[in-house]
Design a protein around this motif. Structure first.
Motif, PDB file in Angstrom:
ATOM      1  N   ARG A  50       0.816  -1.218   0.000  1.00 22.91           N
ATOM      2  CA  ARG A  50       0.000   0.000   0.000  1.00 22.91           C
ATOM      3  C   ARG A  50       0.849   1.267   0.000  1.00 22.91           C
ATOM      4  NH1 ARG A  50      -5.986  -0.382   2.328  1.00 22.91           N
ATOM      5  NH2 ARG A  50      -6.454  -2.390   1.386  1.00 22.91           N
ATOM      6  N   LEU A  51       1.989   1.225   0.715  1.00 21.17           N
ATOM      7  CA  LEU A  51       2.855   2.401   0.678  1.00 21.17           C
ATOM      8  C   LEU A  51       3.472   2.547  -0.714  1.00 21.17           C
ATOM      9  CD1 LEU A  51       4.074   4.833   2.087  1.00 21.17           C
ATOM     10  CD2 LEU A  51       5.856   3.367   3.040  1.00 21.17           C
ATOM     11  N   SER A 101       0.762   3.809  -3.085  1.00 16.29           N
ATOM     12  CA  SER A 101       0.346   5.192  -2.824  1.00 16.29           C
ATOM     13  C   SER A 101       1.448   6.190  -3.178  1.00 16.29           C
ATOM     14  CB  SER A 101      -0.195   5.380  -1.409  1.00 16.29           C
ATOM     15  OG  SER A 101       0.732   5.017  -0.442  1.00 16.29           O
ATOM     16  N   LEU A 102       2.721   5.773  -3.080  1.00 20.09           N
ATOM     17  CA  LEU A 102       3.802   6.647  -3.562  1.00 20.09           C
ATOM     18  C   LEU A 102       3.698   6.826  -5.088  1.00 20.09           C
ATOM     19  CD1 LEU A 102       6.735   5.223  -1.411  1.00 20.09           C
ATOM     20  CD2 LEU A 102       6.022   7.628  -1.412  1.00 20.09           C
ATOM     21  N   ALA A 120      10.797   6.226 -12.014  1.00 21.32           N
ATOM     22  CA  ALA A 120      10.455   6.542 -10.620  1.00 21.32           C
ATOM     23  C   ALA A 120       9.277   5.681 -10.161  1.00 21.32           C
ATOM     24  CB  ALA A 120      10.122   8.032 -10.474  1.00 21.32           C
ATOM     25  N   ARG A 123      10.460   2.111  -9.662  1.00 21.89           N
ATOM     26  CA  ARG A 123      11.168   1.964  -8.385  1.00 21.89           C
ATOM     27  C   ARG A 123      10.180   1.882  -7.222  1.00 21.89           C
ATOM     28  NH1 ARG A 123      12.612   6.195  -5.133  1.00 21.89           N
ATOM     29  NH2 ARG A 123      13.978   5.621  -3.393  1.00 21.89           N
ATOM     30  N   TYR A 124       9.201   2.777  -7.188  1.00 21.25           N
ATOM     31  CA  TYR A 124       8.239   2.737  -6.083  1.00 21.25           C
ATOM     32  C   TYR A 124       7.517   1.399  -6.029  1.00 21.25           C
ATOM     33  CZ  TYR A 124       8.838   7.715  -5.266  1.00 21.25           C
ATOM     34  OH  TYR A 124       9.363   8.944  -4.964  1.00 21.25           O
ATOM     35  N   PRO A 137      15.470   0.979   0.200  1.00 19.59           N
ATOM     36  CA  PRO A 137      16.178   0.785   1.475  1.00 19.59           C
ATOM     37  C   PRO A 137      15.763   1.800   2.531  1.00 19.59           C
ATOM     38  CG  PRO A 137      17.734   1.133  -0.359  1.00 19.59           C
ATOM     39  CD  PRO A 137      16.369   1.204  -0.930  1.00 19.59           C
ATOM     40  N   GLY A 138      15.498   1.297   3.727  1.00 15.26           N
ATOM     41  CA  GLY A 138      15.199   2.190   4.845  1.00 15.26           C
ATOM     42  C   GLY A 138      13.736   2.544   4.973  1.00 15.26           C
ATOM     43  N   VAL A 139      13.003   2.516   3.866  1.00 16.60           N
ATOM     44  CA  VAL A 139      11.640   3.058   3.886  1.00 16.60           C
ATOM     45  C   VAL A 139      10.722   2.270   4.818  1.00 16.60           C
ATOM     46  CG1 VAL A 139       9.584   3.485   2.479  1.00 16.60           C
ATOM     47  CG2 VAL A 139      11.866   4.042   1.584  1.00 16.60           C
ATOM     48  N   LEU A 163      11.520   2.364   8.662  1.00 20.03           N
ATOM     49  CA  LEU A 163      11.090   3.627   9.249  1.00 20.03           C
ATOM     50  C   LEU A 163       9.573   3.690   9.350  1.00 20.03           C
ATOM     51  CD1 LEU A 163      13.596   5.945   7.389  1.00 20.03           C
ATOM     52  CD2 LEU A 163      13.366   5.798   9.865  1.00 20.03           C
ATOM     53  N   ALA A 164       8.879   3.184   8.323  1.00 21.50           N
ATOM     54  CA  ALA A 164       7.413   3.248   8.333  1.00 21.50           C
ATOM     55  C   ALA A 164       6.854   2.369   9.448  1.00 21.50           C
ATOM     56  CB  ALA A 164       6.852   2.820   6.977  1.00 21.50           C
ATOM     57  N   ALA A 202       6.879   3.606  13.157  1.00 21.47           N
ATOM     58  CA  ALA A 202       6.036   4.763  13.483  1.00 21.47           C
ATOM     59  C   ALA A 202       4.971   4.381  14.499  1.00 21.47           C
ATOM     60  CB  ALA A 202       5.354   5.279  12.221  1.00 21.47           C
TER      61      ALA A 202
END
Lengths: 210, 210
Positions: free
Chosen positions: A147-148, A151-152, A187, A190-191, A197-199, A202-203, A206
């Protein structure tokens, strides 16, 4: 010149009453909470008539939003073929709709989506039920990450539509579609399908929304 | 409780008259065509009063748009430091403004920008005069390529703002800012400073708009 009319596509007032009731139900109760039966009751018609005019709940939602396209068609067109070109195909199909006769409806839809809290909520239900929920399994994405990712990608394409068709910023507004496909396709690719990496660490860390 | 007031920041009605006249002038004549003198005449005040209240023409434009930030500050913050991190810094500074007290003004600005053809035109002048024209030289970009690069980056960030703060699509709406920096920073970096194969050849071969 008088001519005979064929079978009529339904009483326009009745159709509008159903669409008004559908917009209210989708915004107030969400896609899952809104039932054809309740929408029919609210519009003062039989549920069978709603099905007769609009078909499924998804089709009713598309009609209520005056959507220029069914996101399912965009998804079909983008996901058929080489997986390395999914991003480019998404952008190409999306721009073809906006550059075509559906573009005016797209501008009206964006204007409406942004207009008020109520229309924003309606549009959010549309994005979740018609785009995110379908795209994540279709692309074979992990549910937690998908979903992230979607949505990106969708928000990027919405930003392009905003700048190119509503604000009309040059040179984006008159650039040929294939130049935008070459720029934005990677782009979106990629999404959707490449490592980010990292996304997700971090998400996940939260705190949930209050 | 009565208390003495200090020097007043100007008559509110006069300020509003100037801002109304400025919005009309920027939308109708564009940034370059709108003069402080003509705006003052239209508002029925002396040009010196416009300068006294608002300073430069840029500052007057920002006030007329009720902009939540001066794009120049974002540009300063993003371009100071390591060139490989420009994209990440742009996204970070942008989100900090939207996640902060300026966020509500940002939503109002986006709503206004999208609202009508007239407000879209006003916003376009704002983007061109306050963002594109400044960012291209500041980033050391070629003039021919730079505007397309900056408008791709800006439209991507506008799409994120639209999805996160106006439509509020999850999980984008509640994701921590640093997760979005990790996702979107590299895309913005690529638009601004990395090779974009095929994009400019295709853009240059386009016929100019009619």
């Amino acid at each position: 010149m008088a001519r005979r009319t064929g079978r009529r596509p339904g009483n326009p007032d009745t159709r509008e009453s159903i669409l008004d009731a559908a917009r209210a139900a989708f915004a107030d109760k969400g896609y899952d909470g809104a039932s054809i039966r309740a929408i029919a009751t609210s519009a003062g018609v039989d549920p069978a008539l709603v099905h007769h005019y609009f078909g499924t709940k998804d089709k009713l939602f598309l009609a209520a939003m005056q959507a220029p396209m069914d996101p399912l068609d965009v998804l079909d067109a983008a996901t058929e073929g080489d997986r390395d070109e999914v991003g480019a195909r998404f952008v190409r199909v999306f721009l073809r709709i906006w550059d075509g006769p559906g573009g005016a409806a797209g501008v009206a839809l964006l204007r409406s989506a942004v207009g008020t809290e109520w229309t924003a909520k309606l549009f959010r239900e549309f994005v979740v039920s018609q785009i995110l929920r379908r795209a994540v399994p279709r692309l074979g994405l992990d549910e937690a990450e998908g979903r992230l990712r979607v949505s990106l990608a969708a928000s990027h394409m919405a930003g392009i539509a905003l700048a190119r068709y509503v604000i009309k910023v040059e040179p984006l507004a008159s650039a040929p579609a294939e130049a935008i496909v070459a720029a934005v396709g990677p782009a979106v690719q990629r999404y959707l399908l490449e490592p980010l990496p990292g996304v997700f660490d971090l998400a996940e860390s939260a705190t949930p929304p209050a």
